[in-house]
Write a protein that holds these residues in place. Structure first.
Motif, PDB file in Angstrom:
ATOM      1  N   LEU A  12      10.530  16.149 -10.303  1.00  0.00           N
ATOM      2  CA  LEU A  12       9.271  15.561  -9.842  1.00  0.00           C
ATOM      3  C   LEU A  12       8.178  16.620  -9.722  1.00  0.00           C
ATOM      4  CD1 LEU A  12      10.604  13.138  -7.063  1.00  0.00           C
ATOM      5  CD2 LEU A  12       9.773  12.511  -9.345  1.00  0.00           C
ATOM      6  N   GLU A  13       8.556  17.796  -9.212  1.00  0.00           N
ATOM      7  CA  GLU A  13       7.579  18.882  -9.093  1.00  0.00           C
ATOM      8  C   GLU A  13       7.084  19.333 -10.464  1.00  0.00           C
ATOM      9  OE1 GLU A  13       9.841  21.647  -6.819  1.00  0.00           O
ATOM     10  OE2 GLU A  13       9.531  20.566  -4.926  1.00  0.00           O
ATOM     11  N   GLY A  14       7.924  19.111 -11.492  1.00  0.00           N
ATOM     12  CA  GLY A  14       7.521  19.416 -12.865  1.00  0.00           C
ATOM     13  C   GLY A  14       6.821  18.249 -13.539  1.00  0.00           C
ATOM     14  N   ASN A  15       6.427  17.264 -12.754  1.00  0.00           N
ATOM     15  CA  ASN A  15       5.708  16.073 -13.243  1.00  0.00           C
ATOM     16  C   ASN A  15       6.554  15.227 -14.191  1.00  0.00           C
ATOM     17  OD1 ASN A  15       3.333  14.503 -13.037  1.00  0.00           O
ATOM     18  ND2 ASN A  15       2.632  15.246 -15.036  1.00  0.00           N
ATOM     19  N   ASP A  32      13.671  10.227   2.172  1.00  0.00           N
ATOM     20  CA  ASP A  32      12.259  10.258   2.573  1.00  0.00           C
ATOM     21  C   ASP A  32      11.476  11.309   1.783  1.00  0.00           C
ATOM     22  OD1 ASP A  32      12.487   8.223   4.423  1.00  0.00           O
ATOM     23  OD2 ASP A  32      12.864   9.563   6.110  1.00  0.00           O
ATOM     24  N   LYS A  33      12.114  12.460   1.543  1.00  0.00           N
ATOM     25  CA  LYS A  33      11.415  13.550   0.866  1.00  0.00           C
ATOM     26  C   LYS A  33      11.049  13.153  -0.570  1.00  0.00           C
ATOM     27  CE  LYS A  33      11.464  18.549   0.560  1.00  0.00           C
ATOM     28  NZ  LYS A  33      12.167  19.792   0.921  1.00  0.00           N
ATOM     29  N   ILE A  34      11.996  12.525  -1.270  1.00  0.00           N
ATOM     30  CA  ILE A  34      11.726  12.091  -2.646  1.00  0.00           C
ATOM     31  C   ILE A  34      10.691  10.966  -2.658  1.00  0.00           C
ATOM     32  CG2 ILE A  34      12.743  10.996  -4.682  1.00  0.00           C
ATOM     33  CD1 ILE A  34      15.359  12.466  -3.982  1.00  0.00           C
ATOM     34  N   THR A  35      10.879   9.998  -1.748  1.00  0.00           N
ATOM     35  CA  THR A  35       9.942   8.877  -1.664  1.00  0.00           C
ATOM     36  C   THR A  35       8.525   9.364  -1.371  1.00  0.00           C
ATOM     37  OG1 THR A  35      11.712   7.439  -0.842  1.00  0.00           O
ATOM     38  CG2 THR A  35       9.461   6.681  -0.518  1.00  0.00           C
ATOM     39  N   ASP A  36       8.406  10.257  -0.389  1.00  0.00           N
ATOM     40  CA  ASP A  36       7.082  10.774  -0.014  1.00  0.00           C
ATOM     41  C   ASP A  36       6.439  11.548  -1.163  1.00  0.00           C
ATOM     42  OD1 ASP A  36       7.437   9.665   2.460  1.00  0.00           O
ATOM     43  OD2 ASP A  36       7.919  11.531   3.495  1.00  0.00           O
ATOM     44  N   PHE A  37       7.260  12.303  -1.893  1.00  0.00           N
ATOM     45  CA  PHE A  37       6.697  13.073  -3.007  1.00  0.00           C
ATOM     46  C   PHE A  37       6.108  12.135  -4.054  1.00  0.00           C
ATOM     47  CE2 PHE A  37       6.375  15.397  -6.893  1.00  0.00           C
ATOM     48  CZ  PHE A  37       6.036  16.686  -6.514  1.00  0.00           C
ATOM     49  N   ILE A  38       6.854  11.095  -4.404  1.00  0.00           N
ATOM     50  CA  ILE A  38       6.350  10.142  -5.399  1.00  0.00           C
ATOM     51  C   ILE A  38       5.099   9.443  -4.873  1.00  0.00           C
ATOM     52  CG2 ILE A  38       6.886   7.998  -6.626  1.00  0.00           C
ATOM     53  CD1 ILE A  38       9.825   8.956  -6.732  1.00  0.00           C
ATOM     54  N   GLU A  39       5.136   9.032  -3.620  1.00  0.00           N
ATOM     55  CA  GLU A  39       3.991   8.337  -3.024  1.00  0.00           C
ATOM     56  C   GLU A  39       2.731   9.199  -3.042  1.00  0.00           C
ATOM     57  OE1 GLU A  39       2.765   6.283   1.281  1.00  0.00           O
ATOM     58  OE2 GLU A  39       4.875   6.704   0.817  1.00  0.00           O
ATOM     59  N   ASN A  40       2.898  10.496  -2.818  1.00  0.00           N
ATOM     60  CA  ASN A  40       1.742  11.391  -2.675  1.00  0.00           C
ATOM     61  C   ASN A  40       1.341  12.117  -3.953  1.00  0.00           C
ATOM     62  OD1 ASN A  40       1.451  10.862   0.126  1.00  0.00           O
ATOM     63  ND2 ASN A  40       3.124  12.274   0.573  1.00  0.00           N
ATOM     64  N   ALA A  44      -3.105   9.967  -8.904  1.00  0.00           N
ATOM     65  CA  ALA A  44      -4.270  10.630  -8.315  1.00  0.00           C
ATOM     66  C   ALA A  44      -4.779   9.770  -7.152  1.00  0.00           C
ATOM     67  CB  ALA A  44      -5.361  10.799  -9.363  1.00  0.00           C
ATOM     68  N   PRO A  45      -5.347  10.394  -6.120  1.00  0.00           N
ATOM     69  CA  PRO A  45      -5.798   9.623  -4.943  1.00  0.00           C
ATOM     70  C   PRO A  45      -6.687   8.433  -5.300  1.00  0.00           C
ATOM     71  CG  PRO A  45      -5.912  11.969  -4.476  1.00  0.00           C
ATOM     72  CD  PRO A  45      -5.558  11.842  -5.933  1.00  0.00           C
ATOM     73  N   GLN A  46      -7.581   8.607  -6.261  1.00  0.00           N
ATOM     74  CA  GLN A  46      -8.511   7.521  -6.607  1.00  0.00           C
ATOM     75  C   GLN A  46      -7.827   6.345  -7.297  1.00  0.00           C
ATOM     76  OE1 GLN A  46      -8.597  10.609  -7.829  1.00  0.00           O
ATOM     77  NE2 GLN A  46      -8.888  10.614 -10.060  1.00  0.00           N
ATOM     78  N   ASP A  47      -6.595   6.547  -7.784  1.00  0.00           N
ATOM     79  CA  ASP A  47      -5.881   5.470  -8.481  1.00  0.00           C
ATOM     80  C   ASP A  47      -4.951   4.665  -7.573  1.00  0.00           C
ATOM     81  OD1 ASP A  47      -7.047   6.147 -10.901  1.00  0.00           O
ATOM     82  OD2 ASP A  47      -5.460   7.578 -11.416  1.00  0.00           O
ATOM     83  N   ARG A  48      -4.733   5.145  -6.350  1.00  0.00           N
ATOM     84  CA  ARG A  48      -3.694   4.537  -5.514  1.00  0.00           C
ATOM     85  C   ARG A  48      -4.075   3.153  -4.988  1.00  0.00           C
ATOM     86  NH1 ARG A  48      -2.729  10.146  -2.281  1.00  0.00           N
ATOM     87  NH2 ARG A  48      -1.938  11.294  -4.092  1.00  0.00           N
ATOM     88  N   SER A  49      -5.343   2.916  -4.732  1.00  0.00           N
ATOM     89  CA  SER A  49      -5.706   1.635  -4.114  1.00  0.00           C
ATOM     90  C   SER A  49      -5.363   0.454  -5.026  1.00  0.00           C
ATOM     91  CB  SER A  49      -7.205   1.624  -3.763  1.00  0.00           C
ATOM     92  OG  SER A  49      -7.978   1.877  -4.918  1.00  0.00           O
TER      93      SER A  49
END
Length: 341
Positions: A12-15, A32-40, A44-49
């Motif tokens: 995931l860190e390697g995209n 939680d760590k894997i889930t949070d990484f994918i969520e964040n 891109a922030p502007q695409d999440r909504s």
């Protein structure tokens, strides 16, 4: 074969993202760590909504989850659908729900990242759903970190933060906090945030930033018992007795049971060299000397007696044996007296 959480995080860190993640197991920290990484990080922030949907198992049906997964992203290359507390999905594990999910697994939408955070349990590996996930999806099993693997994990985690840690300091953390990974990593994070340059963490840092005394902790207690240092052992348990919330009895009993169980293994393997013995009792070779000295200080009969004392103290602490309102600190003092005399 389920993947290791560490290898998935590295991808995931390697995209490198996959269409489906099924995260399961007793240890919620890695889920939680894997889930949070994918969520964040997957969007891109502007695409999440428009392109990120967070659902919860108790409120979601399999049909609604898959309907969201089959949507195409809006003005983005991908969308993310995360199902938290997925162990609460009513149809999961039932024929209709499993068949719906299997059909999607066989033909997932490539532009969707679908994540199931299935905590505290695992799917039945004999059933069709688990087999299909194992073949076509990223299936992760998040196990509890065994006590004997905590020190290597701490060393690696500290290294990932750009620092190193002394063996003794590492053991203090492992034996004082235990394998609650969320608490353990949070405490390390709180400590290292104070360092502007790479630091070699020692017991003084742990006392300063985490609050675990470098002189009065579980590690020092087992060491005092190993060397039969009566004064130091009693000083430590008196310190514990002044703050029983910070030093609860049951984790101490668990640690002492593991310590004396290792002494039984030392007795049974007294002809092995230090490295071989370290492998058998599952400790860093740095600590083998302490165990060999302890094995000389305690006869086999005494070690067996101590195991009995520990079981009795455990039953008292859980109310199975009547204690006449004996406090935990008194139970510990009586136990240490029996061990040392």
């Amino acid at each position: 074969m389920p993947s290791k959480p560490e290898s998935i995080l590295k991808d995931l860190e390697g995209n490198k993202f996959a269409p489906i993640y099924f995260l399961q197991g007793e240890e919620p920290y890695f889920i939680d760590k894997i889930t949070d990484f994918i969520e964040n990080n997957a969007l891109a922030p502007q695409d999440r909504s428009f392109n990120q949907t967070i659902m919860y198992g108790k409120d979601a049906t399999m049909a609604s989850i898959l309907t969201n997964a089959k949507r195409f992203p809006m003005m983005s290359d991908r969308q993310v659908v995360i199902v938290k507390e997925a162990q609460n999905i009513f149809e999961l594990g039932k024929e209709i729900g499993d068949q719906q999910l299997i059909a999607y697994i066989k033909n997932p939408l490539p532009s969707t990242i679908l994540v199931f955070a299935y905590k505290y349990k695992v799917l039945d590996g004999r059933k069709a759903l688990a087999k299909e996930l194992d073949k076509k999806a990223i299936m992760v099993k998040s196990d509890k970190v065994p006590e004997y693997k905590l020190a290597p994990y701490i060393e690696q985690y500290v290294k990932s933060k750009g620092h190193t840690i002394e063996t003794k300091a590492c053991q203090i953390l492992a034996e004082s906090i235990g394998n609650n990974m969320e608490v353990l990593t949070n405490e390390i994070d709180k400590m290292v945030i104070n360092f502007n340059e790479p630091e070699k963490i020692n017991s003084g840092h742990i006392q300063q930033y985490i609050g675990i005394s470098k002189d009065f902790n579980n590690f020092e207690l087992t060491k005092a018992l190993s060397y039969k240092d009566i004064l130091k052992a009693n000083t430590i348990i008196n310190y514990f007795g002044q703050n029983t919330k910070a030093h609860p009895l049951i984790p101490i009993l668990s640690l002492l049971f593991m310590h004396f169980s290792r002494l039984l293994l030392v007795k049974a393997n007294k002809n092995l060299g230090e490295r071989e013995l370290a492998s058998v009792i599952k400790v860093n070779p740095y600590f083998v000397k302490e165990y060999t000295i302890a094995a000389k200080n305690y006869s086999l009969g005494k070690i067996i007696d101590v195991v009995g004392y520990l079981r009795e103290a455990d039953l008292r602490s859980k109310g199975v044996i009547a204690t006449n309102s004996m406090e935990d600190s008194q139970t510990l003092k009586e136990l240490i007296f029996k061990i040392l005399h």
